[in-house]
Design a protein around this motif. Structure first.
Motif, PDB file in Angstrom:
ATOM      1  N   THR A 117       0.826  -1.217   0.000  1.00  0.00           N
ATOM      2  CA  THR A 117       0.000   0.000   0.000  1.00  0.00           C
ATOM      3  C   THR A 117       0.857   1.264   0.000  1.00  0.00           C
ATOM      4  O   THR A 117       0.326   2.363  -0.160  1.00  0.00           O
ATOM      5  N   ALA A 118       2.190   1.126   0.183  1.00  0.00           N
ATOM      6  CA  ALA A 118       3.089   2.278   0.217  1.00  0.00           C
ATOM      7  C   ALA A 118       4.348   1.947  -0.581  1.00  0.00           C
ATOM      8  O   ALA A 118       4.766   0.782  -0.657  1.00  0.00           O
ATOM      9  N   SER A 119       4.957   2.962  -1.152  1.00  0.00           N
ATOM     10  CA  SER A 119       6.101   2.742  -2.040  1.00  0.00           C
ATOM     11  C   SER A 119       7.305   2.136  -1.319  1.00  0.00           C
ATOM     12  O   SER A 119       8.079   1.396  -1.930  1.00  0.00           O
ATOM     13  N   TRP A 120       7.460   2.438  -0.008  1.00  0.00           N
ATOM     14  CA  TRP A 120       8.618   1.887   0.706  1.00  0.00           C
ATOM     15  C   TRP A 120       8.559   0.367   0.788  1.00  0.00           C
ATOM     16  O   TRP A 120       9.590  -0.312   0.931  1.00  0.00           O
ATOM     17  N   GLN A 121       7.353  -0.205   0.695  1.00  0.00           N
ATOM     18  CA  GLN A 121       7.216  -1.654   0.758  1.00  0.00           C
ATOM     19  C   GLN A 121       7.814  -2.339  -0.468  1.00  0.00           C
ATOM     20  O   GLN A 121       8.135  -3.529  -0.428  1.00  0.00           O
ATOM     21  N   LEU A 122       7.978  -1.590  -1.552  1.00  0.00           N
ATOM     22  CA  LEU A 122       8.695  -2.127  -2.708  1.00  0.00           C
ATOM     23  C   LEU A 122      10.112  -2.535  -2.340  1.00  0.00           C
ATOM     24  O   LEU A 122      10.671  -3.492  -2.892  1.00  0.00           O
ATOM     25  N   LEU A 123      10.734  -1.775  -1.423  1.00  0.00           N
ATOM     26  CA  LEU A 123      12.102  -2.078  -1.008  1.00  0.00           C
ATOM     27  C   LEU A 123      12.193  -3.454  -0.343  1.00  0.00           C
ATOM     28  O   LEU A 123      13.198  -4.153  -0.472  1.00  0.00           O
ATOM     29  N   VAL A 124      11.115  -3.839   0.363  1.00  0.00           N
ATOM     30  CA  VAL A 124      11.105  -5.133   1.050  1.00  0.00           C
ATOM     31  C   VAL A 124      10.852  -6.272   0.065  1.00  0.00           C
ATOM     32  O   VAL A 124      11.622  -7.243   0.000  1.00  0.00           O
ATOM     33  N   PHE A 125       9.775  -6.141  -0.718  1.00  0.00           N
ATOM     34  CA  PHE A 125       9.357  -7.259  -1.570  1.00  0.00           C
ATOM     35  C   PHE A 125      10.165  -7.340  -2.867  1.00  0.00           C
ATOM     36  O   PHE A 125      10.685  -8.411  -3.210  1.00  0.00           O
ATOM     37  N   TRP A 126      10.262  -6.233  -3.605  1.00  0.00           N
ATOM     38  CA  TRP A 126      11.058  -6.238  -4.836  1.00  0.00           C
ATOM     39  C   TRP A 126      12.545  -6.254  -4.533  1.00  0.00           C
ATOM     40  O   TRP A 126      13.316  -6.905  -5.228  1.00  0.00           O
ATOM     41  N   GLY A 127      12.935  -5.498  -3.505  1.00  0.00           N
ATOM     42  CA  GLY A 127      14.354  -5.342  -3.227  1.00  0.00           C
ATOM     43  C   GLY A 127      14.955  -6.487  -2.440  1.00  0.00           C
ATOM     44  O   GLY A 127      15.725  -7.289  -2.968  1.00  0.00           O
ATOM     45  N   LEU A 128      14.589  -6.602  -1.141  1.00  0.00           N
ATOM     46  CA  LEU A 128      15.228  -7.576  -0.264  1.00  0.00           C
ATOM     47  C   LEU A 128      14.916  -9.017  -0.643  1.00  0.00           C
ATOM     48  O   LEU A 128      15.831  -9.830  -0.824  1.00  0.00           O
ATOM     49  N   LEU A 129      13.632  -9.348  -0.768  1.00  0.00           N
ATOM     50  CA  LEU A 129      13.267 -10.752  -0.963  1.00  0.00           C
ATOM     51  C   LEU A 129      13.546 -11.244  -2.379  1.00  0.00           C
ATOM     52  O   LEU A 129      14.259 -12.244  -2.570  1.00  0.00           O
ATOM     53  N   ILE A 130      13.006 -10.557  -3.380  1.00  0.00           N
ATOM     54  CA  ILE A 130      13.231 -11.014  -4.758  1.00  0.00           C
ATOM     55  C   ILE A 130      14.685 -10.797  -5.169  1.00  0.00           C
ATOM     56  O   ILE A 130      15.293 -11.659  -5.806  1.00  0.00           O
ATOM     57  N   GLY A 131      15.264  -9.674  -4.774  1.00  0.00           N
ATOM     58  CA  GLY A 131      16.668  -9.425  -5.114  1.00  0.00           C
ATOM     59  C   GLY A 131      17.599 -10.428  -4.472  1.00  0.00           C
ATOM     60  O   GLY A 131      18.492 -10.984  -5.121  1.00  0.00           O
ATOM     61  N   GLY A 132      17.397 -10.710  -3.177  1.00  0.00           N
ATOM     62  CA  GLY A 132      18.255 -11.683  -2.501  1.00  0.00           C
ATOM     63  C   GLY A 132      18.052 -13.097  -3.007  1.00  0.00           C
ATOM     64  O   GLY A 132      19.011 -13.849  -3.178  1.00  0.00           O
ATOM     65  N   GLY A 133      16.789 -13.468  -3.258  1.00  0.00           N
ATOM     66  CA  GLY A 133      16.521 -14.822  -3.740  1.00  0.00           C
ATOM     67  C   GLY A 133      17.082 -15.080  -5.124  1.00  0.00           C
ATOM     68  O   GLY A 133      17.752 -16.087  -5.361  1.00  0.00           O
ATOM     69  N   THR A 134      16.821 -14.154  -6.040  1.00  0.00           N
ATOM     70  CA  THR A 134      17.331 -14.364  -7.404  1.00  0.00           C
ATOM     71  C   THR A 134      18.851 -14.225  -7.449  1.00  0.00           C
ATOM     72  O   THR A 134      19.504 -14.884  -8.270  1.00  0.00           O
ATOM     73  N   GLY A 135      19.427 -13.401  -6.567  1.00  0.00           N
ATOM     74  CA  GLY A 135      20.882 -13.274  -6.525  1.00  0.00           C
ATOM     75  C   GLY A 135      21.574 -14.568  -6.160  1.00  0.00           C
ATOM     76  O   GLY A 135      22.694 -14.832  -6.597  1.00  0.00           O
ATOM     77  N   SER A 136      20.906 -15.404  -5.378  1.00  0.00           N
ATOM     78  CA  SER A 136      21.483 -16.700  -5.004  1.00  0.00           C
ATOM     79  C   SER A 136      21.472 -17.689  -6.156  1.00  0.00           C
ATOM     80  O   SER A 136      22.097 -18.753  -6.063  1.00  0.00           O
ATOM     81  N   MET A 137      20.734 -17.359  -7.226  1.00  0.00           N
ATOM     82  CA  MET A 137      20.696 -18.230  -8.411  1.00  0.00           C
ATOM     83  C   MET A 137      21.236 -17.489  -9.628  1.00  0.00           C
ATOM     84  O   MET A 137      20.853 -17.769 -10.755  1.00  0.00           O
ATOM     85  N   ALA A 138      22.128 -16.532  -9.397  1.00  0.00           N
ATOM     86  CA  ALA A 138      22.663 -15.727 -10.486  1.00  0.00           C
ATOM     87  C   ALA A 138      23.748 -16.496 -11.231  1.00  0.00           C
ATOM     88  O   ALA A 138      23.850 -17.726 -11.127  1.00  0.00           O
ATOM     89  N   LEU A 139      24.582 -15.779 -11.949  1.00  0.00           N
ATOM     90  CA  LEU A 139      25.565 -16.429 -12.817  1.00  0.00           C
ATOM     91  C   LEU A 139      26.622 -17.225 -12.070  1.00  0.00           C
ATOM     92  O   LEU A 139      27.308 -18.051 -12.671  1.00  0.00           O
TER      93      LEU A 139
END
Length: 436
Positions: A107-129
């Motif tokens: 409901t707020a833009s700062w929550q993007l940092l949690v879901f798009w940033g921390l969780l998706i960024g950290g998860g996909t980073g563990s399966m990067a190149l």
């Protein structure tokens, strides 16, 4: 270390070496992970329309996503050594699912940092190149460049091919169903990864593809701190000029692919009157040509000087970005199709030669150090993603962002020549490589 005796591997004849099955599932994991990470680019316009969030605010969240996608990589490489590939990949997919599904409640833009940033960024980073490099190094002795090219194509193509259906769902139904689809797919891949992936060829009582019985040496699983190993690798690499040349050049690669085109091509095309779904389809076409370009780059890396290949790729890319502002319009012209073909062939053709140089220069530390070079790739992508959003808000268009990307490609081409390996790699794979 231990040396695998000739009698240890299974004598049962196999039609297809297990390494190829491991590589196939790794391809799917990388394909999905990259698609999950790139999906926010297709959701920025719907979120702006619904909540009124600025491009700068959303670009900041995407920037955090890109930074973590890179910074997690060297630690993920060490964690794979410590805990195994299956555990790391399964955990990473669960984080992606949590981030995608949880984002529907924002409901707020700062929550993007949690879901798009921390969780998706950290998860996909563990399966990067670094996952691709780990599989290529552990499971293959010959054809490493080709395998790295194929896996890299999966990593890059997933981001682009998944965009059209995500953009179409977001435009026709809503961005929340699109996010739920991403989370559901991530959950569905976990059982496959847990079933097929193995840490070492010895787990299946075979030698790596192309290894000669009695000569292959396999590293034991490490028992020390994964964080310490990753940081020790960085301290070692930081003393070498070649590392900085590769890291800065690869940062430019990230800036001009994931950061600029991957995130801002759709909004920029939309500024020129092109429908989002059409722009996403063009990015998907980039993914199709990327498969050809990256696999061919892996083949070339097995045969030619990786430094010269990198210099050519970055120059090629810079010219394309320089011309892009004149190619964008409300409809797809032949000139835009030519850009898509050119940029697709060059999208991440830089990865196989960069990974080969890391392996050649840093030897057994090559995978972890490649993780740090990849971290630079994502830092460059994050800077470009945020910077392009700021330029768009300030000037009302992306022209200066595209031209800045063209300029830094010249720097990357120059630095690539300076990344001199400690010893010359073989110019070609053995002619008697084993058949599958």
């Amino acid at each position: 270390m231990r040396t695998d005796a000739p009698a240890r591997p299974s004598t049962r004849r196999r039609r297809v070496h297990p390494a190829w099955w491991i590589a196939a599932v790794t391809f799917l994991a990388l394909f999905g992970a990259a698609g999950f990470r790139g999906a926010p680019g297709a959701l920025m316009v719907p979120l702006h329309d619904e909540f009124g969030w600025s491009m700068s605010a959303m670009s900041l969240a995407v920037g955090l996503n890109l930074v973590l996608y890179g910074l997690v990589a060297p630690f993920a490489a060490a964690l794979m050594d410590r805990f195994g590939i299956r555990r790391v990949v399964s955990t990473a997919l669960a984080l992606v699912a949590l981030g995608a599904i949880g984002s529907v409640f924002m409901t707020a833009s700062w929550q993007l940092l949690v879901f798009w940033g921390l969780l998706i960024g950290g998860g996909t980073g563990s399966m990067a190149l670094v996952l691709a490099a780990t599989i290529a190094d552990r499971w293959f002795v010959t054809k490493r460049g080709l395998v790295m090219g194929v896996l890299t194509a999966g990593q890059a193509t997933g981001q682009l091919v998944i965009l059209p259906p995500v953009a179409s769902i977001a435009e026709s139904i809503g961005w929340r169903p699109a996010s739920l689809l991403i989370g559901g797919v991530a959950l569905a891949v976990i059982p496959l990864a847990a079933w097929v992936l193995r840490d070492h060829p010895s787990n299946l009582r075979v030698l790596p593809y192309g290894a000669v019985p009695g000569t292959h040496v396999e590293l034991n699983r490490t028992t020390g701190s994964a964080v310490r190993r990753a940081l020790d690798g960085l301290r070692f690499a930081a003393r070498h000029r070649a590392f900085w040349a590769l890291a800065i050049a690869f940062a430019v690669c990230g800036a001009t692919t994931n950061g600029l085109v991957g995130i801002h091509f759709i909004p920029s095309a939309h500024d020129h009157g092109m429908p989002q779904a059409t722009a996403a389809g063009l990015l998907a076409a980039v993914g199709v040509f990327d498969i050809v370009g990256t696999v061919f780059s892996g083949w070339l890396t097995d045969r030619f000087d990786p430094r010269k290949l990198l210099a050519f790729y970055y120059t090629f890319r810079g010219v394309s970005l320089l011309l892009l502002p004149w190619l964008l319009s409300d409809v797809v012209h032949v000139s835009m199709i030519m850009f898509i073909v050119v940029y697709g062939l060059d999208w991440v053709a830089t990865v196989p030669p960069t990974a080969a140089l890391c392996r050649s220069i840093f030897q057994e530390r090559g995978t972890i150090i490649f993780g740090w070079v990849f971290a630079a790739h994502q830092i460059g992508a994050a800077i470009a993603a945020f910077g392009a959003g700021v330029i768009r808000d300030a000037f009302g268009e992306y022209t200066y962002a595209w031209w800045a990307g063209a300029a830094v490609c010249v720097v990357a081409a120059t630095l690539s020549i300076l990344a001199r390996p400690a010893r010359t790699e073989a110019s070609a794979v053995p002619a008697d490589s084993p058949a599958v």
